[in-house]
Design a protein around this motif. Structure first.
Motif, PDB file in Angstrom:
ATOM      1  N   TYR A 100      40.448  43.748  58.843  1.00  0.00           N
ATOM      2  CA  TYR A 100      41.009  44.239  57.589  1.00  0.00           C
ATOM      3  C   TYR A 100      40.036  45.173  56.871  1.00  0.00           C
ATOM      4  CZ  TYR A 100      45.037  41.135  57.892  1.00  0.00           C
ATOM      5  OH  TYR A 100      46.201  40.529  58.286  1.00  0.00           O
ATOM      6  N   GLY A 101      38.755  44.887  56.985  1.00  0.00           N
ATOM      7  CA  GLY A 101      37.771  45.745  56.338  1.00  0.00           C
ATOM      8  C   GLY A 101      37.775  47.156  56.891  1.00  0.00           C
ATOM      9  N   ARG A 102      37.963  47.288  58.186  1.00  0.00           N
ATOM     10  CA  ARG A 102      38.031  48.618  58.799  1.00  0.00           C
ATOM     11  C   ARG A 102      39.296  49.351  58.374  1.00  0.00           C
ATOM     12  NH1 ARG A 102      35.851  46.806  64.835  1.00  0.00           N
ATOM     13  NH2 ARG A 102      33.612  46.861  64.304  1.00  0.00           N
ATOM     14  N   MET A 103      40.377  48.611  58.199  1.00  0.00           N
ATOM     15  CA  MET A 103      41.618  49.233  57.717  1.00  0.00           C
ATOM     16  C   MET A 103      41.409  49.862  56.342  1.00  0.00           C
ATOM     17  SD  MET A 103      44.604  46.503  58.742  1.00  0.00           S
ATOM     18  CE  MET A 103      45.755  47.367  57.688  1.00  0.00           C
ATOM     19  N   TYR A 104      40.635  49.180  55.502  1.00  0.00           N
ATOM     20  CA  TYR A 104      40.402  49.659  54.141  1.00  0.00           C
ATOM     21  C   TYR A 104      39.127  50.490  54.017  1.00  0.00           C
ATOM     22  CZ  TYR A 104      44.154  46.782  52.189  1.00  0.00           C
ATOM     23  OH  TYR A 104      45.371  46.233  51.879  1.00  0.00           O
ATOM     24  N   GLU A 105      38.444  50.709  55.144  1.00  0.00           N
ATOM     25  CA  GLU A 105      37.218  51.511  55.159  1.00  0.00           C
ATOM     26  C   GLU A 105      36.206  50.969  54.139  1.00  0.00           C
ATOM     27  OE1 GLU A 105      38.611  55.466  54.435  1.00  0.00           O
ATOM     28  OE2 GLU A 105      39.358  55.721  56.474  1.00  0.00           O
ATOM     29  N   VAL A 106      36.004  49.662  54.182  1.00  0.00           N
ATOM     30  CA  VAL A 106      35.086  49.000  53.253  1.00  0.00           C
ATOM     31  C   VAL A 106      33.647  49.402  53.561  1.00  0.00           C
ATOM     32  CG1 VAL A 106      34.182  46.768  52.472  1.00  0.00           C
ATOM     33  CG2 VAL A 106      36.637  47.058  52.900  1.00  0.00           C
ATOM     34  N   ALA A 107      32.929  49.842  52.560  1.00  0.00           N
ATOM     35  CA  ALA A 107      31.528  50.223  52.734  1.00  0.00           C
ATOM     36  C   ALA A 107      30.668  48.976  52.929  1.00  0.00           C
ATOM     37  CB  ALA A 107      31.052  51.009  51.522  1.00  0.00           C
ATOM     38  N   GLU A 108      29.610  49.099  53.748  1.00  0.00           N
ATOM     39  CA  GLU A 108      28.689  47.989  54.010  1.00  0.00           C
ATOM     40  C   GLU A 108      29.467  46.730  54.371  1.00  0.00           C
ATOM     41  OE1 GLU A 108      26.297  47.744  50.481  1.00  0.00           O
ATOM     42  OE2 GLU A 108      25.114  49.510  51.019  1.00  0.00           O
ATOM     43  N   LEU A 109      30.350  46.893  55.344  1.00  0.00           N
ATOM     44  CA  LEU A 109      31.323  45.855  55.681  1.00  0.00           C
ATOM     45  C   LEU A 109      30.669  44.546  56.108  1.00  0.00           C
ATOM     46  CD1 LEU A 109      34.201  44.902  56.144  1.00  0.00           C
ATOM     47  CD2 LEU A 109      34.179  46.039  58.369  1.00  0.00           C
ATOM     48  N   GLU A 110      29.657  44.597  56.958  1.00  0.00           N
ATOM     49  CA  GLU A 110      29.062  43.353  57.453  1.00  0.00           C
ATOM     50  C   GLU A 110      28.442  42.538  56.325  1.00  0.00           C
ATOM     51  OE1 GLU A 110      29.623  42.329  60.554  1.00  0.00           O
ATOM     52  OE2 GLU A 110      30.809  44.181  60.663  1.00  0.00           O
ATOM     53  N   GLU A 111      27.789  43.213  55.389  1.00  0.00           N
ATOM     54  CA  GLU A 111      27.216  42.507  54.240  1.00  0.00           C
ATOM     55  C   GLU A 111      28.317  41.911  53.374  1.00  0.00           C
ATOM     56  OE1 GLU A 111      26.456  45.487  55.247  1.00  0.00           O
ATOM     57  OE2 GLU A 111      24.284  45.548  55.626  1.00  0.00           O
ATOM     58  N   ARG A 112      29.403  42.651  53.234  1.00  0.00           N
ATOM     59  CA  ARG A 112      30.532  42.168  52.438  1.00  0.00           C
ATOM     60  C   ARG A 112      31.169  40.939  53.088  1.00  0.00           C
ATOM     61  NH1 ARG A 112      32.490  41.737  47.444  1.00  0.00           N
ATOM     62  NH2 ARG A 112      34.738  42.010  47.311  1.00  0.00           N
TER      63      ARG A 112
END
Length: 245
Positions: A100-112
């Motif tokens: 889901y994070g990649r779908m929303y292009e979340v920055a610093e995804l792994e930390e999030r």
């Protein structure tokens, strides 16, 4: 600023009318609890706001965007958690959030991902498949997913359903934090105590209509329960032909 503006909203499924001219505003940073019996239209309303169901009539603006014409922009501003978790059973907790994070292009995804798993108490199960999780654990992960892209608006459809005491307390802590950050929240629930605890305003939905609204400070749980019961009684009496037949 009004984060959600609903005017004359209707929704029909064939001959069945689920929503009958809903008018309601939810301001930025406001927490609105919506209660009502099964079949009142609560889930339908949230599905429309989440762009999962198209309205039959009326207009809706979310974060300033038109719900129908600007659905992609609306989705970037909302997070949804419901009694249907919308998780992938054969992915791990971490993999679900990463998808889901990649779908929303979340920055610093792994930390999030790490921060949210810690927040909902699932860091120790991050590599385990979701199908091995209890109902409460799945619901906690669904809440983490709803918060992943840091949405301005959170839609919660009966989030306490099926939660054990630990999971319910985790959810409460998350909601307390959201209130502290002035996040806009719309929550449906059958649990009046939970629903009134944190909200700024409560509304009653019966037969697809908003029949009552009040500020949280105006009613305690006992008096709100009495108002709720009275509206249900009138609704049932009308439905069966006792009033306005």
């Amino acid at each position: 600023m009004e984060m959600i503006e609903i005017r004359g909203l209707t929704k029909s499924f064939g001959s069945k009318v689920a929503l009958q001219g809903i008018n309601i505003d939810i301001a930025e940073g406001e927490f609105l609890t919506l209660v009502g019996p099964n079949g009142a239209g609560k889930t339908t309303l949230l599905r429309i706001l989440a762009t999962l169901t198209r309205p039959t009539g009326g207009s809706v603006r979310v974060a300033g965007f038109d719900l129908v014409g600007q659905g992609a922009e609306v989705r970037r501003h909302i997070g949804l958690a419901s009694h249907q978790t919308l998780l992938y059973d054969d992915l791990s907790a971490e993999e679900n959030l990463r998808f889901y994070g990649r779908m929303y292009e979340v920055a610093e995804l792994e930390e999030r991902i790490t921060a949210l798993l810690q927040r909902v108490g699932l860091e120790h199960r991050r590599h385990d498949l979701v199908r091995t999780f209890s109902r409460g654990m799945q619901q906690r992960l669904a809440i983490a997913r709803a918060l992943l892209h840091d949405p301005a608006i959170l839609l919660l459809d009966e989030p306490y359903t099926g939660l054990d005491q630990q999971a319910a307390e985790v959810l409460r802590e998350v909601l307390v934090a959201l209130v502290g950050r002035s996040r806009t929240v719309l929550m449906t629930t059958h649990n009046l105590e939970r629903g009134l605890e944190l909200c700024h305003r409560a509304a009653i939905l019966v037969n697809g209509r908003i029949v009552y609204q009040a500020g949280q400070g105006d009613l305690d749980v006992a008096s709100f329960r009495e108002v709720y019961s009275n509206h249900l009684h009138v609704s049932r009496f009308t439905f069966y032909g006792g009033v306005g037949r």
